[in-house]
Design a protein around this motif. Structure first.
Motif, PDB file in Angstrom:
ATOM      1  N   GLY A 125       0.912  -1.159  -0.094  1.00  0.00           N
ATOM      2  CA  GLY A 125      -0.135  -0.064   0.019  1.00  0.00           C
ATOM      3  C   GLY A 125       0.845   1.222   0.049  1.00  0.00           C
ATOM      4  N   HIS A 126       1.861   1.216   0.763  1.00  0.00           N
ATOM      5  CA  HIS A 126       2.983   2.473   0.892  1.00  0.00           C
ATOM      6  C   HIS A 126       4.295   2.094   1.386  1.00  0.00           C
ATOM      7  CE1 HIS A 126       4.671   6.180   1.645  1.00  0.00           C
ATOM      8  NE2 HIS A 126       3.854   6.762   0.978  1.00  0.00           N
ATOM      9  N   PRO A 127       5.258   2.230   0.581  1.00  0.00           N
ATOM     10  CA  PRO A 127       6.574   1.740   0.895  1.00  0.00           C
ATOM     11  C   PRO A 127       7.215   2.071   2.546  1.00  0.00           C
ATOM     12  CG  PRO A 127       6.865   3.306  -0.680  1.00  0.00           C
ATOM     13  CD  PRO A 127       5.359   2.935  -0.551  1.00  0.00           C
ATOM     14  N   ASP A 128       6.371   3.153   2.953  1.00  0.00           N
ATOM     15  CA  ASP A 128       6.916   3.729   4.157  1.00  0.00           C
ATOM     16  C   ASP A 128       5.904   3.210   5.168  1.00  0.00           C
ATOM     17  OD1 ASP A 128       9.075   4.977   3.126  1.00  0.00           O
ATOM     18  OD2 ASP A 128       7.642   6.847   3.101  1.00  0.00           O
ATOM     19  N   ALA A 129       5.038   2.445   5.035  1.00  0.00           N
ATOM     20  CA  ALA A 129       3.975   1.823   6.105  1.00  0.00           C
ATOM     21  C   ALA A 129       4.788   0.819   7.045  1.00  0.00           C
ATOM     22  CB  ALA A 129       2.838   1.095   5.478  1.00  0.00           C
ATOM     23  N   ILE A 130       4.405   0.994   8.242  1.00  0.00           N
ATOM     24  CA  ILE A 130       4.936   0.095   9.509  1.00  0.00           C
ATOM     25  C   ILE A 130       3.753  -0.418  10.027  1.00  0.00           C
ATOM     26  CG2 ILE A 130       6.436   0.125  11.256  1.00  0.00           C
ATOM     27  CD1 ILE A 130       8.091   0.381   9.070  1.00  0.00           C
ATOM     28  N   VAL A 131       4.127  -1.875  10.233  1.00  0.00           N
ATOM     29  CA  VAL A 131       2.910  -2.625  11.233  1.00  0.00           C
ATOM     30  C   VAL A 131       3.556  -2.625  12.521  1.00  0.00           C
ATOM     31  CG1 VAL A 131       2.033  -4.753  11.762  1.00  0.00           C
ATOM     32  CG2 VAL A 131       2.264  -4.039   9.031  1.00  0.00           C
ATOM     33  N   ALA A 132       2.654  -2.065  13.653  1.00  0.00           N
ATOM     34  CA  ALA A 132       2.989  -1.918  15.203  1.00  0.00           C
ATOM     35  C   ALA A 132       2.007  -3.023  15.874  1.00  0.00           C
ATOM     36  CB  ALA A 132       2.931  -0.705  15.623  1.00  0.00           C
ATOM     37  N   VAL A 133       2.640  -4.176  16.079  1.00  0.00           N
ATOM     38  CA  VAL A 133       1.794  -5.043  17.029  1.00  0.00           C
ATOM     39  C   VAL A 133       1.477  -4.507  18.613  1.00  0.00           C
ATOM     40  CG1 VAL A 133       1.421  -7.539  17.662  1.00  0.00           C
ATOM     41  CG2 VAL A 133       2.850  -6.868  15.552  1.00  0.00           C
ATOM     42  N   ASP A 254      -4.929  -1.532   2.017  1.00  0.00           N
ATOM     43  CA  ASP A 254      -5.830  -0.431   1.677  1.00  0.00           C
ATOM     44  C   ASP A 254      -5.922   0.770   2.670  1.00  0.00           C
ATOM     45  OD1 ASP A 254      -7.134  -1.856  -0.207  1.00  0.00           O
ATOM     46  OD2 ASP A 254      -8.582  -2.858   1.061  1.00  0.00           O
ATOM     47  N   TYR A 255      -5.298   0.532   4.174  1.00  0.00           N
ATOM     48  CA  TYR A 255      -5.156   1.480   4.988  1.00  0.00           C
ATOM     49  C   TYR A 255      -3.749   2.124   4.727  1.00  0.00           C
ATOM     50  CZ  TYR A 255      -9.137   0.029   8.149  1.00  0.00           C
ATOM     51  OH  TYR A 255     -10.120  -0.418   8.758  1.00  0.00           O
ATOM     52  N   ALA A 256      -3.095   1.708   4.228  1.00  0.00           N
ATOM     53  CA  ALA A 256      -1.761   2.235   3.921  1.00  0.00           C
ATOM     54  C   ALA A 256      -1.978   3.125   2.704  1.00  0.00           C
ATOM     55  CB  ALA A 256      -0.598   1.173   3.505  1.00  0.00           C
ATOM     56  N   ARG A 257      -2.606   2.792   1.748  1.00  0.00           N
ATOM     57  CA  ARG A 257      -2.895   3.624   0.497  1.00  0.00           C
ATOM     58  C   ARG A 257      -3.745   5.002   1.071  1.00  0.00           C
ATOM     59  NH1 ARG A 257      -4.540  -1.176  -1.932  1.00  0.00           N
ATOM     60  NH2 ARG A 257      -3.079  -1.891  -3.005  1.00  0.00           N
ATOM     61  N   ALA A 258      -4.501   4.647   2.093  1.00  0.00           N
ATOM     62  CA  ALA A 258      -5.469   5.781   2.448  1.00  0.00           C
ATOM     63  C   ALA A 258      -4.554   6.796   3.325  1.00  0.00           C
ATOM     64  CB  ALA A 258      -6.415   5.068   3.529  1.00  0.00           C
ATOM     65  N   GLY A 259      -3.442   6.449   3.706  1.00  0.00           N
ATOM     66  CA  GLY A 259      -2.629   7.403   4.419  1.00  0.00           C
ATOM     67  C   GLY A 259      -1.980   6.921   5.690  1.00  0.00           C
ATOM     68  N   ALA A 260      -2.517   6.077   6.163  1.00  0.00           N
ATOM     69  CA  ALA A 260      -2.241   5.439   7.425  1.00  0.00           C
ATOM     70  C   ALA A 260      -0.640   4.929   7.303  1.00  0.00           C
ATOM     71  CB  ALA A 260      -2.866   4.339   8.402  1.00  0.00           C
ATOM     72  N   ARG A 261       0.480   5.560   8.130  1.00  0.00           N
ATOM     73  CA  ARG A 261       1.855   5.256   7.897  1.00  0.00           C
ATOM     74  C   ARG A 261       2.133   4.241   9.144  1.00  0.00           C
ATOM     75  NH1 ARG A 261       0.693   5.932   3.864  1.00  0.00           N
ATOM     76  NH2 ARG A 261       1.384   7.766   2.464  1.00  0.00           N
TER      77      ARG A 261
END
Length: 283
Positions: A125-133, A254-261
């Motif tokens: 969705g975006h190369p800068d998106a990070i998943v935080a658990v 989808d969330y990353a594309r929407a702008g959530a990083r």
């Protein structure tokens, strides 16, 4: 993936796991009078997986008196058939460690594999998106859960209440008439080295708390996330937008594309274990 290749449990914790499974000796092995025969145990990935826990499994083998060789460290992606770990010792030793090591490997790999899948989807969705658990793990396994999430390429949202400032509605209801900006200014004086995170439930709340460092949007749709991103972009200071609640591999992009990083999720903690095959050999 980020390889976390140190053992996160000390010997006392690992011994506790072994005692839990073999509190009074191995009755079957002892009754068969085969305890002192030489044997090898081999752990192999039956499922594709992101490996985690092999360092702990190796140490478990050693604590049982076996000599162990780690073949695939935590954080590595392993196709089916990948050799993870072997150990040589007595029949008593390898039977002692068998189920504890296997179950630890399978559970850790399940968490790591799901974390990796969500992180991979987020990057699409975006190369800068990070998943935080989140810290919503089964009580008592946090050290292993953190290791597994990191092995899958995710970061920890927070490991406990002592390290971060995260304001929920459950906090705000006790603030009385204090304005959001007053609360934020007070927290920045009190905790000057910390970023201030505020969880909100509506776009209106997001605007009220937009001076926070991070806005955590709880159970927003991707469309609603995009709306908040657009609204806050018009402000003098734009907070980092985090999406939380119901994030998984099928919607992370989808969330990353929407702008959530930052994508905040508990999903790895309830991942099904990956299958690890165990074989015994006469040495």
């Amino acid at each position: 993936m980020l390889a976390v290749t140190h053992c996160v449990l000390d010997d006392a914790a690992l011994q506790h796991l072994l005692i839990e499974d073999v509190p009074y000796g191995d009755l079957t092995t002892e009754a068969l009078a085969i305890s002192e025969r030489a044997a090898r145990i081999q752990f192999t990935a039956r499922d594709a997986m992101t490996v985690c826990g092999t360092e702990e499994a190796r140490r478990l083998c050693e604590l049982c008196g076996a000599t162990a060789t780690l073949h695939t460290p935590s954080g590595q992606v392993a196709p089916p058939g990948t050799l993870l770990l072997t150990a040589d010792g007595t029949v008593a030793a390898v039977h002692h460690v068998w189920k504890t090591a296997q179950t630890l490997l399978e559970w850790c790999a399940g968490v790591a594999t799901r974390a990796a899948a969500i992180q991979t989807a987020a990057i699409c969705g975006h190369p800068d998106a990070i998943v935080a658990v989140t810290r919503k793990n089964v009580p008592g396994v946090r050290q292993l859960a953190v290791k597994a999430c990191r092995a899958g390429g995710a970061v920890m949202h927070r490991c406990g209440l002592s390290e971060t400032v995260l304001i929920f509605a459950e906090h705000r209801q006790f603030l009385g008439d204090e304005s959001p900006n007053t609360t934020l200014a007070r927290l920045r004086r009190q905790c000057p080295e910390k970023r201030i995170v505020v969880e909100v439930n509506t776009p209106a709340e997001a605007l009220q708390w937009a001076n926070a460092d991070v806005l955590q949007l709880e159970k927003f749709t991707p469309a609603a996330v995009a709306e908040v991103v657009d609204l806050t972009a018009q402000l003098n200071t734009s907070p980092l937008i985090a999406a939380a609640g119901g994030i998984h591999a099928d919607n992370a992009a989808d969330y990353a594309r929407a702008g959530a990083r930052l994508l905040v999720t508990s999903a790895p903690h309830i991942a099904p274990p990956r299958d690890v095959q165990v074989r015994f050999h006469c040495a």
